[in-house]
Design an enzyme around this catalytic site. Structure first.
Site, PDB file in Angstrom:
ATOM      1  N   LYS A  22      55.471 -11.011   3.781  1.00 54.97           N
ATOM      2  CA  LYS A  22      54.640 -11.605   2.712  1.00 54.97           C
ATOM      3  C   LYS A  22      54.355 -13.066   3.022  1.00 54.97           C
ATOM      4  O   LYS A  22      53.209 -13.517   2.942  1.00 54.97           O
ATOM      5  CB  LYS A  22      55.372 -11.522   1.383  1.00 54.97           C
ATOM      6  CG  LYS A  22      54.820 -12.403   0.273  1.00 54.97           C
ATOM      7  CD  LYS A  22      55.554 -12.270  -1.032  1.00 54.97           C
ATOM      8  CE  LYS A  22      56.784 -13.127  -1.087  1.00 54.97           C
ATOM      9  NZ  LYS A  22      56.564 -14.546  -1.465  1.00 54.97           N
ATOM     10  N   ASN A  23      55.401 -13.802   3.431  1.00 56.82           N
ATOM     11  CA  ASN A  23      55.268 -15.257   3.595  1.00 56.82           C
ATOM     12  C   ASN A  23      54.573 -15.646   4.884  1.00 56.82           C
ATOM     13  O   ASN A  23      54.318 -16.820   5.121  1.00 56.82           O
ATOM     14  CB  ASN A  23      56.640 -15.927   3.478  1.00 56.82           C
ATOM     15  CG  ASN A  23      57.152 -15.825   2.046  1.00 56.82           C
ATOM     16  OD1 ASN A  23      56.421 -15.425   1.142  1.00 56.82           O
ATOM     17  ND2 ASN A  23      58.409 -16.165   1.843  1.00 56.82           N
ATOM     18  N   CYS A 115      57.735 -22.982 -11.387  1.00 53.02           N
ATOM     19  CA  CYS A 115      58.272 -21.619 -11.492  1.00 53.02           C
ATOM     20  C   CYS A 115      59.773 -21.750 -11.738  1.00 53.02           C
ATOM     21  O   CYS A 115      60.336 -22.831 -11.651  1.00 53.02           O
ATOM     22  CB  CYS A 115      57.925 -20.814 -10.257  1.00 53.02           C
ATOM     23  SG  CYS A 115      58.887 -21.192  -8.824  1.00 53.02           S
ATOM     24  N   ARG A 120      58.541 -27.155  -7.810  1.00 55.24           N
ATOM     25  CA  ARG A 120      57.637 -26.792  -6.715  1.00 55.24           C
ATOM     26  C   ARG A 120      56.499 -27.817  -6.514  1.00 55.24           C
ATOM     27  O   ARG A 120      55.322 -27.511  -6.618  1.00 55.24           O
ATOM     28  CB  ARG A 120      57.039 -25.408  -6.937  1.00 55.24           C
ATOM     29  CG  ARG A 120      58.017 -24.312  -7.264  1.00 55.24           C
ATOM     30  CD  ARG A 120      59.035 -24.006  -6.195  1.00 55.24           C
ATOM     31  NE  ARG A 120      58.489 -23.451  -4.978  1.00 55.24           N
ATOM     32  CZ  ARG A 120      58.295 -22.155  -4.768  1.00 55.24           C
ATOM     33  NH1 ARG A 120      58.540 -21.308  -5.724  1.00 55.24           N
ATOM     34  NH2 ARG A 120      57.819 -21.728  -3.619  1.00 55.24           N
ATOM     35  N   ASP A 306      65.865 -17.724   0.324  1.00 53.21           N
ATOM     36  CA  ASP A 306      65.329 -16.469  -0.223  1.00 53.21           C
ATOM     37  C   ASP A 306      66.333 -15.333  -0.165  1.00 53.21           C
ATOM     38  O   ASP A 306      66.058 -14.242  -0.660  1.00 53.21           O
ATOM     39  CB  ASP A 306      64.051 -16.056   0.525  1.00 53.21           C
ATOM     40  CG  ASP A 306      62.923 -17.036   0.257  1.00 53.21           C
ATOM     41  OD1 ASP A 306      61.909 -16.965   0.974  1.00 53.21           O
ATOM     42  OD2 ASP A 306      63.070 -17.874  -0.645  1.00 53.21           O
ATOM     43  N   ARG A 399      55.895  -8.259  -6.706  1.00 53.55           N
ATOM     44  CA  ARG A 399      55.185  -9.385  -6.080  1.00 53.55           C
ATOM     45  C   ARG A 399      55.547  -9.498  -4.611  1.00 53.55           C
ATOM     46  O   ARG A 399      54.742  -9.918  -3.796  1.00 53.55           O
ATOM     47  CB  ARG A 399      55.572 -10.702  -6.763  1.00 53.55           C
ATOM     48  CG  ARG A 399      55.133 -10.812  -8.179  1.00 53.55           C
ATOM     49  CD  ARG A 399      55.310 -12.203  -8.653  1.00 53.55           C
ATOM     50  NE  ARG A 399      54.785 -13.137  -7.660  1.00 53.55           N
ATOM     51  CZ  ARG A 399      54.770 -14.443  -7.841  1.00 53.55           C
ATOM     52  NH1 ARG A 399      55.250 -14.967  -8.947  1.00 53.55           N
ATOM     53  NH2 ARG A 399      54.283 -15.248  -6.925  1.00 53.55           N
TER      54      ARG A 399
HETATM   55  C1  EPZ Z   1      58.048 -21.114   1.023  1.00 55.40           C
HETATM   56  O1  EPZ Z   1      57.721 -21.768  -0.189  1.00 55.40           O
HETATM   57  C2  EPZ Z   1      58.257 -19.651   0.672  1.00 55.40           C
HETATM   58  N1  EPZ Z   1      57.022 -19.107   0.083  1.00 55.40           N
HETATM   59  C3  EPZ Z   1      59.394 -19.520  -0.331  1.00 55.40           C
HETATM   60  O2  EPZ Z   1      59.606 -18.122  -0.550  1.00 55.40           O
HETATM   61  C4  EPZ Z   1      60.652 -20.116   0.292  1.00 55.40           C
HETATM   62  O3  EPZ Z   1      61.702 -20.060  -0.646  1.00 55.40           O
HETATM   63  C5  EPZ Z   1      60.388 -21.582   0.690  1.00 55.40           C
HETATM   64  O4  EPZ Z   1      59.254 -21.648   1.580  1.00 55.40           O
HETATM   65  C6  EPZ Z   1      61.581 -22.220   1.394  1.00 55.40           C
HETATM   66  O5  EPZ Z   1      61.895 -21.477   2.529  1.00 55.40           O
HETATM   67  C7  EPZ Z   1      56.004 -18.788   0.896  1.00 55.40           C
HETATM   68  O6  EPZ Z   1      56.060 -18.962   2.091  1.00 55.40           O
HETATM   69  C8  EPZ Z   1      54.787 -18.190   0.231  1.00 55.40           C
HETATM   70  P1  EPZ Z   1      58.790 -25.475   0.526  1.00 55.40           P
HETATM   71  P2  EPZ Z   1      57.191 -23.292  -0.164  1.00 55.40           P
HETATM   72  O7  EPZ Z   1      57.531 -26.261   0.383  1.00 55.40           O
HETATM   73  O8  EPZ Z   1      56.493 -23.560   1.115  1.00 55.40           O
HETATM   74  C9  EPZ Z   1      60.272 -29.294  -1.781  1.00 55.40           C
HETATM   75  C10 EPZ Z   1      59.885 -16.161  -1.791  1.00 55.40           C
HETATM   76  O9  EPZ Z   1      60.845 -15.801  -2.486  1.00 55.40           O
HETATM   77  N2  EPZ Z   1      58.885 -29.777  -1.654  1.00 55.40           N
HETATM   78  O10 EPZ Z   1      59.307 -25.186   1.890  1.00 55.40           O
HETATM   79  O11 EPZ Z   1      56.461 -23.533  -1.417  1.00 55.40           O
HETATM   80  C11 EPZ Z   1      60.395 -28.059  -2.664  1.00 55.40           C
HETATM   81  O12 EPZ Z   1      60.506 -28.406  -4.021  1.00 55.40           O
HETATM   82  C12 EPZ Z   1      59.386 -17.589  -1.874  1.00 55.40           C
HETATM   83  O13 EPZ Z   1      59.291 -15.435  -0.958  1.00 55.40           O
HETATM   84  C13 EPZ Z   1      58.581 -31.074  -2.043  1.00 55.40           C
HETATM   85  O14 EPZ Z   1      59.449 -31.810  -2.510  1.00 55.40           O
HETATM   86  O15 EPZ Z   1      58.563 -24.083  -0.193  1.00 55.40           O
HETATM   87  C14 EPZ Z   1      61.659 -27.430  -2.135  1.00 55.40           C
HETATM   88  O16 EPZ Z   1      62.769 -28.076  -2.704  1.00 55.40           O
HETATM   89  C15 EPZ Z   1      60.068 -18.391  -2.963  1.00 55.40           C
HETATM   90  N3  EPZ Z   1      57.305 -31.519  -1.908  1.00 55.40           N
HETATM   91  C16 EPZ Z   1      61.618 -27.745  -0.636  1.00 55.40           C
HETATM   92  O17 EPZ Z   1      60.724 -28.848  -0.502  1.00 55.40           O
HETATM   93  C17 EPZ Z   1      56.311 -30.741  -1.379  1.00 55.40           C
HETATM   94  O18 EPZ Z   1      55.164 -31.201  -1.260  1.00 55.40           O
HETATM   95  C18 EPZ Z   1      61.123 -26.606   0.230  1.00 55.40           C
HETATM   96  O19 EPZ Z   1      59.925 -26.153  -0.366  1.00 55.40           O
HETATM   97  C19 EPZ Z   1      56.645 -29.412  -0.991  1.00 55.40           C
HETATM   98  C20 EPZ Z   1      57.940 -28.963  -1.124  1.00 55.40           C
END
Ligand code: EPZ
Length: 423
Positions: A22-23, A115, A120, A306, A399
Site C-alpha cells: 500500500k505504502n 489522525c 501528522r 507500523d 483501508r
Molecule cells: C508513512 O507515513 C506511512 N504511510 C505510515 O504508514 C508510516 O507509519 C510512516 O510513514 C512512518 O514509517 C504511507 O507511506 C502512506 P512520516 P508518513 O512523514 O510519511 C513527523 C500505515 O499504517 N513529521 O514518515 O506520513 C511525523 O509526525 C501508515 O500504513 C513531521 O514532523 O510518516 C512522524 O512523527 C501509518 N513533519 C514522523 O515525522 C513532517 O513534515 C514520521 O512521519 C512530516 C512528518
C-alpha cells in the site's frame, strides 16, 4: 459499518500470498501525474486507500483503468486541485503535491486531517518545496504551491521524529523535473521510497542514493510513461507472521522480500519463535518457550512503527514484562485500551511507551478499531482470546489490508464479517 467476529482457538497453518505494498503503490500512483504518457502499474492492492487515490487522479482529469491488480493511468490533461472531501479520507493524498509542482509548477491541495496516531504535520514537505523555489501559502485549509521555476537545491528532510517517508517522496517527485541537482539530506530509506525511485528512473528520471539518507537527483526536462510492479507489502507480511506466531503451528508468507522484514523476523526470534527463510518466503513456527522482549520503533531498517500495535498483542502471550516504545508516533497506542478490555495487562507509564505483562489470558470482548494497524492488532488478539471477539469499525482494516479476513480464513481462522448496512 461492517463488523467482524473472530473465534478464538483454531490453530493456523498454511501459506498466505502477500499483496503489493500500500505504502509503495500510493506514491507511485501519484508519480504517474508526472507524465502525459500511459503508465501501467502491476500488483496494486485492492484497498480503500488505493480507491481514494484513484478517485483523486480521476478528479484531476486522469484516465484511470483498473483490471484486478493492474492500474493504467494516462494523465494527459490535468487540473491541479485536490479537494478536501477526498483528501480528508486519506492523508497520503498529500503526495500529489510533489508531482503537481514538478509538472505544472502549481498545486492546490487540501491540508490533510490529523489522525488518531498523531497530528501528522507536513512542515518538512512544505519547507522542502520552498527550498526548490516554490512559494507556499496555507489558507482556508488548503496548501497553495506555485513556482515560476523549480531549481535544484540541498533539501533537509529530518525532523524531530527522524526523517519523513512521504516528505522524501514529495521532494523526490518535484526534484525530478527541477532545473539542476537536488540533494535530499536525511532522506527516508524505506523500501517504499526505493520502489518509488525505481519507478521514476523507469520514467527517465536521474536518481542516485535511494535507500540511503542522501539521495541525489539530476533534474530532466520531461518524463515518459513506464510499467512497474509494486514491491510486496512488508507490513502485511509482518502482520501475518505475528498471526502465525500467536495462533499458528507453521505459517508461511509468500511473495515477500525477506530483507525488508529483517527487523520484524529478528524481533520474533528474540520472543522465542522459529523463523525460516526462502528467496521469496518466510515461515514462522513455535520453538519452545516464549520470552518477553524490548522494542523501540525507528526509521527503516529499524523496527517499523507500523508493526508496533501487532507486537503489543503478541507480547500479551510472552510470560514476563515486555517494553515497547514508539519514537515515531508516540501517541500510537489506541489499541492498548481495547486490548485491556480483552484481559491484557498493559501499562502506559509515559507517552510513547507501553509495558506489557504477558499472562496468556485473553478473553473475547466487543472492541473498537481505531486506526489501521491497531485494528489488525485486535484481530490478532481475537485469534487467541477465549470466545468470540466482535470488532467494530472494520473499515479501518479495509483501508490497508487486502481481504485480511479471507486470507486468515484460508489458513484456518474462524472469522465472520457482518454487514451492518450502516455507512
Ligand atoms: C508513512 O507515513 C506511512 N504511510 C505510515 O504508514 C508510516 O507509519 C510512516 O510513514 C512512518 O514509517 C504511507 O507511506 C502512506 P512520516 P508518513 O512523514 O510519511 C513527523 C500505515 O499504517 N513529521 O514518515 O506520513 C511525523 O509526525 C501508515 O500504513 C513531521 O514532523 O510518516 C512522524 O512523527 C501509518 N513533519 C514522523 O515525522 C513532517 O513534515 C514520521 O512521519 C512530516 C512528518
Amino acid at each position: 459499518m461492517d463488523k467482524i467476529l473472530v473465534h478464538g482457538g483454531p490453530r493456523l497453518s498454511g501459506t498466505v500470498r502477500i499483496s503489493g505494498s500500500k505504502n509503495s503503490a500510493l506514491p507511485i500512483l501519484a508519480a504517474t501525474l508526472l507524465t502525459k504518457e500511459e503508465c501501467i502499474i502491476h500488483r496494486v492492492p485492492d484497498l480503500s486507500d488505493i480507491h481514494y487515490m484513484l478517485q483523486i487522479l480521476a478528479f484531476m482529469g486522469c484516465e484511470v483503468e483498473r483490471a484486478s491488480g493492474t492500474v493504467i493511468v494516462r494523465a494527459e490533461k490535468l487540473s491541479t486541485l485536490a479537494p478536501y472531501d477526498i483528501v480528508r479520507k486519506m492523508r497520503a493524498s498529500v503526495c500529489v503535491m510533489g508531482p503537481l509542482l514538478g509538472r505544472e509548477r502549481e498545486a492546490t491541495v487540501s491540508l490533510p486531517g490529523g489522525c488518531v496516531i498523531g497530528d501528522r504535520p507536513i512542515d518538512l514537505h512544505l519547507r522542502g518545496f520552498e527550498k526548490l523555489g516554490a512559494m507556499v501559502r496555507v489558507e482556508s485549509g488548503y496548501v497553495k504551491l506555485f513556482a515560476n521555476r523549480l531549481r535544484g537545491s540541498v533539501v533537509p528532510m529530518r525532523g524531530k521524529f527522524g526523517s519523513t517517508v512521504l516528505g522524501t517522496d514529495n521532494i523526490l517527485m518535484a526534484a525530478v523535473l527541477a532545473e539542476g541537482v537536488t540533494i535530499i539530506e536525511g532522506a527516508a530509506a524505506e523500501p517504499e521510497v526505493v520502489d518509488l525511485a525505481n519507478f521514476l528512473i523507469a520514467m527517465g528520471a536521474r536518481i542516485e542514493g535511494a535507500g540511503t539518507d542522501r539521495i541525489v537527483v539530476e533534474g530532466v526536462s520531461s518524463l515518459h510513461g513506464a510499467e512497474h510492479r509494486v514491491i510486496p507489502d512488508r507490513i502485511e507480511a509482518g502482520t501475518f507472521l505475528v498471526a502465525g506466531a500467536m495462533a499458528g503451528d507453521r505459517v508461511t508468507v509468500r511473495r515477500v522480500e525477506p530483507s525488508h522484514l529483517a527487523a520484524i523476523t529478528k524481533a520474533l526470534s528474540v520472543a522465542g519463535f522459529q523463523i525460516s527463510t526462502e528467496s521469496d518466503a518466510i515461515t514462522v513456527g513455535r520453538n519452545g518457550s516464549l520470552h518477553p522482549f524490548n522494542l523501540t520503533t525507528a526509521p527503516y531498517p529499524g523496527f517499523p512503527t507500523d508493526m508496533q500495535a501487532q507486537f503489543c498483542a503478541l507480547a500479551t502471550l510472552c510470560p514476563g514484562q515486555s517494553h515497547i516504545k514508539d519514537t515515531i508516533f508516540p501517541q500510537r497506542f489506541m489499541h492498548v485500551a481495547e486490548l485491556k478490555r480483552m484481559g491484557a495487562e498493559i501499562d502506559l507509564p509515559e507517552v510513547g511507551r507501553a509495558v506489557i505483562t504477558g499472562n496468556g489470558r485473553l478473553s473475547a470482548a466487543p472492541v473498537m478499531a481505531s486506526d489501521l494497524r491497531a485494528s489488525a492488532a485486535l484481530v490478532l488478539a481475537g485469534l487467541k482470546a477465549e470466545g468470540v471477539t466482535e470488532i467494530n469499525r472494520v473499515y479501518h482494516i479495509d483501508r490497508g489490508y487486502e481481504h485480511l479476513d479471507d486470507k486468515l480464513i484460508g489458513i484456518g481462522a474462524q472469522i465472520e464479517r457482518l454487514k451492518t448496512g450502516r455507512p
